[in-house]
Design a protein around this motif. Structure first.
Motif, mmCIF file in Angstrom:
data_model
loop_
_atom_site.group_PDB
_atom_site.id
_atom_site.type_symbol
_atom_site.label_atom_id
_atom_site.label_comp_id
_atom_site.label_asym_id
_atom_site.label_seq_id
_atom_site.Cartn_x
_atom_site.Cartn_y
_atom_site.Cartn_z
ATOM 1 N N ASP A 41 0.761 -1.136 -0.214
ATOM 2 C CA ASP A 41 -0.068 0.033 -0.048
ATOM 3 C C ASP A 41 0.726 1.164 0.065
ATOM 4 O O ASP A 41 0.716 2.340 -0.892
ATOM 5 N N GLN A 42 1.784 1.489 0.920
ATOM 6 C CA GLN A 42 2.597 2.615 0.857
ATOM 7 C C GLN A 42 3.499 2.821 -0.493
ATOM 8 O O GLN A 42 3.554 3.936 -0.799
ATOM 9 N N ALA A 44 2.857 1.827 -3.400
ATOM 10 C CA ALA A 44 1.719 2.218 -4.503
ATOM 11 C C ALA A 44 1.641 3.633 -4.210
ATOM 12 O O ALA A 44 1.402 4.363 -5.159
ATOM 13 N N LEU A 45 1.160 4.030 -2.886
ATOM 14 C CA LEU A 45 0.657 5.504 -2.854
ATOM 15 C C LEU A 45 1.717 6.334 -3.186
ATOM 16 O O LEU A 45 1.745 7.459 -3.744
ATOM 17 N N ARG A 46 3.200 5.864 -2.602
ATOM 18 C CA ARG A 46 4.390 6.774 -2.819
ATOM 19 C C ARG A 46 4.598 6.941 -4.514
ATOM 20 O O ARG A 46 5.097 7.959 -4.776
ATOM 21 N N PRO A 50 -3.279 3.680 -6.555
ATOM 22 C CA PRO A 50 -4.257 3.646 -5.453
ATOM 23 C C PRO A 50 -3.960 2.996 -4.293
ATOM 24 O O PRO A 50 -4.304 3.047 -3.222
ATOM 25 N N GLY A 51 -2.914 1.883 -4.331
ATOM 26 C CA GLY A 51 -2.576 1.174 -3.141
ATOM 27 C C GLY A 51 -3.849 0.457 -2.602
ATOM 28 O O GLY A 51 -4.862 -0.103 -3.384
ATOM 29 N N ARG A 53 -6.256 2.484 -0.823
ATOM 30 C CA ARG A 53 -7.043 3.570 -0.392
ATOM 31 C C ARG A 53 -8.315 2.875 -0.558
ATOM 32 O O ARG A 53 -8.896 2.428 -1.286
#
Length: 120
Positions: A41-42, A44-46, A50-51, A53
């Motif tokens: 998740d982290q 993907a967000l970086r 969308p990770g 989310r």
């Protein structure tokens, strides 16, 4: 399904992972799976993805009630509706939570794909 993980959709990737947990998480333990998903998740967000989310909110809606737990606890509530004594689960409880986790994750991602395809 392709075996080129770089070419997989998120749903294909997590289905692949669920069938081969030991390739992704040493010991195939729940804490490792949760840590892997948090890292995924982290990352993907970086990098603009969308990770996961909306994952916790989706779980709360799916469960029909909220509490002070993050997504990890929400999954436990759904997988173990009679409750659990400690965060350190038995192997049987862990296996159930992991199975339910990947089922829920696939449902979440399927809904997100459908929503994205419809421009929501």
């Amino acid at each position: 399904m392709t075996t080129d993980v770089a070419a997989m959709t998120e749903r294909e990737y997590f289905a692949f992972m669920a069938k081969r947990l030991g390739m992704f998480v040493a010991g195939s333990r729940l804490a490792g799976v949760e840590g892997f998903l948090d890292g995924y998740d982290q990352n993907a967000l970086r990098h603009g993805g969308p990770g996961l989310r909306g994952w916790r909110e989706w779980l709360v809606a799916r469960r029909g009630q909220d509490c002070n737990h993050g997504w990890h606890g929400q999954v436990r509530h759904i997988a173990l509706p009679d409750g659990w004594e400690r965060w350190d689960l038995s192997r049987e409880e862990e296996a159930k939570v992991i199975e339910v986790l990947f089922t829920l994750l696939d449902e979440f991602l399927a809904e997100r794909e459908l929503s994205t395809a419809h421009g929501d």
